[in-house]
Design an enzyme around this catalytic site. Structure first.
Site, mmCIF file in Angstrom:
data_model
loop_
_atom_site.group_PDB
_atom_site.id
_atom_site.type_symbol
_atom_site.label_atom_id
_atom_site.label_comp_id
_atom_site.label_asym_id
_atom_site.label_seq_id
_atom_site.Cartn_x
_atom_site.Cartn_y
_atom_site.Cartn_z
ATOM 1 N N LYS A 75 0.855 -1.181 0.000
ATOM 2 C CA LYS A 75 0.000 0.000 0.000
ATOM 3 C C LYS A 75 0.890 1.229 0.000
ATOM 4 C CE LYS A 75 -3.964 1.961 0.766
ATOM 5 N NZ LYS A 75 -3.537 2.642 -0.475
ATOM 6 N N LYS A 99 5.573 1.984 8.310
ATOM 7 C CA LYS A 99 4.420 2.770 8.775
ATOM 8 C C LYS A 99 3.182 1.887 8.963
ATOM 9 C CE LYS A 99 4.158 6.991 6.979
ATOM 10 N NZ LYS A 99 3.842 8.122 6.082
ATOM 11 N N LYS A 111 5.214 1.992 -3.116
ATOM 12 C CA LYS A 111 5.329 3.382 -3.573
ATOM 13 C C LYS A 111 5.607 3.367 -5.060
ATOM 14 C CE LYS A 111 5.460 6.995 -1.095
ATOM 15 N NZ LYS A 111 4.352 7.604 -0.437
ATOM 16 N N THR A 196 -4.720 12.908 8.277
ATOM 17 C CA THR A 196 -3.297 13.014 8.612
ATOM 18 C C THR A 196 -3.089 14.108 9.667
ATOM 19 O OG1 THR A 196 -2.794 12.285 6.386
ATOM 20 C CG2 THR A 196 -0.964 13.178 7.642
ATOM 21 N N ASN A 227 -2.692 20.483 3.305
ATOM 22 C CA ASN A 227 -3.653 19.541 3.885
ATOM 23 C C ASN A 227 -3.262 19.157 5.314
ATOM 24 O OD1 ASN A 227 -4.085 16.393 4.375
ATOM 25 N ND2 ASN A 227 -5.861 17.199 3.320
ATOM 26 N N SER A 361 -6.902 5.385 4.671
ATOM 27 C CA SER A 361 -6.893 4.719 3.359
ATOM 28 C C SER A 361 -7.190 3.228 3.533
ATOM 29 C CB SER A 361 -5.525 4.867 2.688
ATOM 30 O OG SER A 361 -5.338 6.193 2.323
HETATM 31 P P1 NAD Z 1 0.261 20.249 0.539
HETATM 32 O O1 NAD Z 1 0.765 20.372 -0.836
HETATM 33 O O2 NAD Z 1 -1.205 20.283 0.791
HETATM 34 O O3 NAD Z 1 0.888 21.432 1.440
HETATM 35 C C1 NAD Z 1 2.256 21.699 1.479
HETATM 36 C C2 NAD Z 1 2.501 22.993 2.255
HETATM 37 O O4 NAD Z 1 3.902 23.149 2.403
HETATM 38 C C3 NAD Z 1 1.986 24.258 1.600
HETATM 39 O O5 NAD Z 1 1.444 25.109 2.595
HETATM 40 C C4 NAD Z 1 3.258 24.913 1.026
HETATM 41 O O6 NAD Z 1 3.176 26.315 1.042
HETATM 42 C C5 NAD Z 1 4.282 24.464 2.029
HETATM 43 N N1 NAD Z 1 5.645 24.445 1.462
HETATM 44 C C6 NAD Z 1 6.057 23.875 0.314
HETATM 45 N N2 NAD Z 1 7.384 24.083 0.130
HETATM 46 C C7 NAD Z 1 7.802 24.794 1.207
HETATM 47 C C8 NAD Z 1 9.058 25.322 1.602
HETATM 48 N N3 NAD Z 1 10.142 25.165 0.857
HETATM 49 N N4 NAD Z 1 9.113 26.006 2.763
HETATM 50 C C9 NAD Z 1 8.019 26.191 3.533
HETATM 51 N N5 NAD Z 1 6.811 25.701 3.206
HETATM 52 C C10 NAD Z 1 6.697 25.029 2.055
HETATM 53 O O7 NAD Z 1 0.928 18.925 1.117
HETATM 54 P P2 NAD Z 1 0.406 18.007 2.313
HETATM 55 O O8 NAD Z 1 -0.518 16.972 1.770
HETATM 56 O O9 NAD Z 1 -0.033 18.856 3.441
HETATM 57 O O10 NAD Z 1 1.744 17.230 2.694
HETATM 58 C C11 NAD Z 1 2.769 17.835 3.474
HETATM 59 C C12 NAD Z 1 3.789 16.780 3.856
HETATM 60 O O11 NAD Z 1 3.139 15.724 4.570
HETATM 61 C C13 NAD Z 1 4.538 16.083 2.715
HETATM 62 O O12 NAD Z 1 5.825 15.744 3.193
HETATM 63 C C14 NAD Z 1 3.732 14.810 2.510
HETATM 64 O O13 NAD Z 1 4.518 13.793 1.894
HETATM 65 C C15 NAD Z 1 3.405 14.465 3.938
HETATM 66 N N6 NAD Z 1 2.262 13.570 4.107
HETATM 67 C C16 NAD Z 1 1.034 13.934 3.658
HETATM 68 C C17 NAD Z 1 -0.042 13.088 3.872
HETATM 69 C C18 NAD Z 1 -1.437 13.476 3.446
HETATM 70 O O14 NAD Z 1 -2.374 12.751 3.809
HETATM 71 N N7 NAD Z 1 -1.625 14.604 2.757
HETATM 72 C C19 NAD Z 1 0.144 11.851 4.516
HETATM 73 C C20 NAD Z 1 1.419 11.500 4.968
HETATM 74 C C21 NAD Z 1 2.466 12.380 4.754
#
Ligand code: NAD
Length: 427
Positions: A75, A99, A111, A196, A227, A361
Site C-alpha cells: 500500500k 508505517k 510506492k 493526517t 492539507n 486509506s
Molecule cells: P500540501 O501540498 O497540501 O501542502 C504543502 C505545504 O507546504 C503548503 O502550505 C506549502 O506552502 C508548504 N511548502 C512547500 N514548500 C515549502 C518550503 N520550501 N518552505 C516552507 N513551506 C513550504 O501537502 P500536504 O498533503 O499537506 O503534505 C505535506 C507533507 O506531509 C509532505 O511531506 C507529505 O509527503 C506528507 N504527508 C502527507 C499526507 C497526506 O495525507 N496529505 C500523509 C502523509 C504524509
C-alpha cells in the site's frame, strides 16, 4: 541536476539500510531477516508512451515498488514529479512497510512514481499517462496484491482515471478497492482529508498526556499550511494550543518573507480564509520573520508539515522547541537528528506522526471490500482508537529498549514483519 537528485536518493537509501541494520542488531533480529528487508521484494520499471496534443509521442519512465508482502498487500502512493527516481521509490516503499506495520495493519509498503512535471501536460495528456501507467502495471496491482493511492501531485481525480482503467481492463466493479484516495462519490472514505492532520494532533496530545502536561497554552510553530499542516493547526488550537508562527512557501505570497509570527497566537480561521481568498495563508496582518528566525523561535512544539530535509546541520543547533513532530515525510536529516539527539530534543517520527492518512486509506479499502460504508464519527472514533494504541506501543518500546521514538517505531514495525516471516518459514 538529475545526477545530484539520484545521488541524494541513493544516499538516503544507504542511510535507511544502515538504520535498519542498527535497529535489527539492537533488537536481536537475525542477519537472514535483515537480508530480506534491506531491499524491496519487487520493483518494476516501465516506460509509458503517450500521444501528445501536438501529434508527437513522448515516453515517460515510471516505477512501482512493493517492499514487503509479509503482512499483506502493499500500500502506498504514486507521485508525479520530475525528481522521481528508482532509489526514491525504494526508500519510500520501505518506510511505508514500517508505517503500516507500526499501525498493526495487514499490509506491506508500496510506492510508485512517474518522472513527469504534470503542470506541463494538458488534461487529456495527463489522463492518457495515468491510464497508460495502470495498463503497464496491471498484473502487479489489485486489492489483494498492491493498492496504490495519491501522493505528491496526484489526487482523487487521478485515482478516478486509475480505477476506471483497471475496471475496464479486468471487468470487475468490486475492484475499486485496488486504489484508495478516491472521491467519496466513487468509494472514497469520509474523514480522509483531515485524517493526517488529526493524527498529528493525536500524537502530540498523547505525548503531552505521557509527560503529564496540558496542551492548553502550549505554543507551536508550524511549517506548511497545506492539507496536513492546516488540519493539525485546527485540531491543536481547538484543544487550547497556540500557533505562534507559520512558515510556508506559496507563489501568491505578497511579502518576500517566508514566515509570520504572533506571540499571542495566529487565528487559524483567518489563515484558512487568507489561503482560500489569496492563495497563501501568510497574506494576513502579522509580524514577518525570516526562515532562520522561524526555526530558532522558543516554543513548545515545532511541526515541519511541508517537505523533506528542512531541519539539517545548518539549523538544528538553533532550535529551541522542546518537541519536534515530523508531520511531513523525512523533514529531519540524519545530521540534523544527531544534533537534536545531543540536545535531548525528542522527535516524533514521520512513520508514526503522519500515519493517520494511510490508516484511513486502509479504512477505505475495508469499506470497498465489504460494501459497507462508515460515517464521519465512525471513522474518527476508529482512527483515535487505532492510533492511540500505536502511539502507546511506541512510547512503551522506547522505554523498554532505552531508545528514541524513531528507533522504537522501527523496532516495533520490524518485529511484526519478522514474526510473520518466521511463521511462514521464510527465516
Ligand atoms: P500540501 O501540498 O497540501 O501542502 C504543502 C505545504 O507546504 C503548503 O502550505 C506549502 O506552502 C508548504 N511548502 C512547500 N514548500 C515549502 C518550503 N520550501 N518552505 C516552507 N513551506 C513550504 O501537502 P500536504 O498533503 O499537506 O503534505 C505535506 C507533507 O506531509 C509532505 O511531506 C507529505 O509527503 C506528507 N504527508 C502527507 C499526507 C497526506 O495525507 N496529505 C500523509 C502523509 C504524509
Amino acid at each position: 541536476m538529475q545526477e545530484g537528485i539520484m545521488t541524494t536518493a541513493y544516499e538516503q537509501f544507504i542511510n535507511l539500510q544502515k538504520k535498519l541494520k542498527e535497529v535489527s542488531d539492537l533488537a536481536g533480529f537475525s542477519e537472514s531477516f535483515y537480508n530480506i528487508i534491506r531491499e524491496p521484494e519487487r520493483i518494476i520499471e516501465v516506460n509509458i508512451p503517450v500521444k501528445m496534443d501536438d501529434g508527437t509521442t513522448k515516453t515517460f519512465r515510471a516505477f512501482r515498488s512493493a517492499h514487503s508482502s509479509a503482512l499483506g498487500p502493499s500500500k502506498g502512493g504514486v507521485r508525479y514529479d520530475e525528481s522521481v527516481t528508482y532509489e526514491e521509490v525504494k526508500v519510500l516503499s520501505t518506510l511505508m512497510s514500517l508505517k503500516v506495520a507500526l499501525l498493526g495493519l495487514p499490509l506491506g509498503g508500496g510506492k510508485g512514481g512517474i518522472v513527469v512535471d504534470p503542470k506541463k501536460l494538458s488534461e487529456r495528456e495527463l489522463e492518457a499517462l495515468s491510464r497508460g501507467f495502470v495498463r503497464a502495471i496491471n498484473n502487479y496491482i489489485g486489492p489483494r496484491i498492491d493498492v496504490p493511492a495519491p501522493d505528491v501531485n496526484t489526487n482523487a481525480k487521478i485515482m478516478g482515471y486509475f480505477t476506471d482503467e483497471y475496471i475496464a481492463l479486468n471487468g470487475n466493479r468490486h475492484d475499486i478497492a485496488t486504489f484508495t484516495g478516491k472521491g467519496t462519490d466513487m468509494g472514497g472514505s469520509l474523514g480522509r482529508s483531515e485524517a493526517t492532520g488529526f493524527g498529528v494532533y493525536l500524537t502530540i496530545k498523547k505525548y503531552y498526556e505521557k509527560i503529564g502536561k496540558s496542551l492548553d497554552g502550549a505554543t507551536f510553530a508550524l511549517q506548511g499550511f497545506g492539507n496536513v499542516g492546516s488540519f493539525a493547526a485546527k485540531f491543536l488550537t481547538e484543544d487550547g494550543a497556540k500557533l505562534i508562527a507559520l512558515n510556508s512557501k506559496d507563489k501568491s505570497q505578497k511579502s518576500g518573507s517566508s514566515a509570520i509570527y504572533d506571540p499571542e497566537g495566529l487565528d487559524v480561521k483567518k489563515l484558512e480564509k487568507a489561503r482560500e481568498e489569496t492563495g497563501s495563508a501568510l497574506n494576513i496582518e502579522a509580524k514577518k520573520i525570516t526562515n532562520e528566525e522561524f526555526f530558532a523561535l522558543p516554543c513548545d512544539i515545532l511541526i515541519p508539515a511541508a517537505m523533506e530535509n528542512v531541519i539539517d546541520e545548518t539549523n538544528a543547533g538553533d532550535i529551541k522547541a522542546s518537541l519536534i513532530v515530523e508531520a511531513a515525510n523525512g523533514p529531519v536529516t540524519e545530521a540534523g537528528e544527531e544534533i537534536l539527539n545531543e540536545k535531548n530534543i525528542p522527535i516524533i517520527p514521520d512513520i508514526l506522526a503522519n500515519s493517520g492518512g494511510v490508516l484511513v486509506s486502509h479504512y477505505e479499502w475495508i469499506q470497498n471490500m465489504t460494501g459497507s460504508y462508515w460515517d464521519d464519527d465512525e471513522v474518527r472514533t476508529k482512527q483515535e482508537k487505532d492510533m492511540s494504541k500505536a502511539i502507546g506501543e511506541v512510547f512503551a518500546t522506547a522505554e523498554k529498549y532505552k531508545v528514541n521514538f524513531r528507533e522504537a517505531s522501527f523496532i516495533l514495525s520490524l518485529s511484526r514483519i519478522e514474526k510473520s516471516l518466521k511463521l511462514r518459514g521464510r527465516i
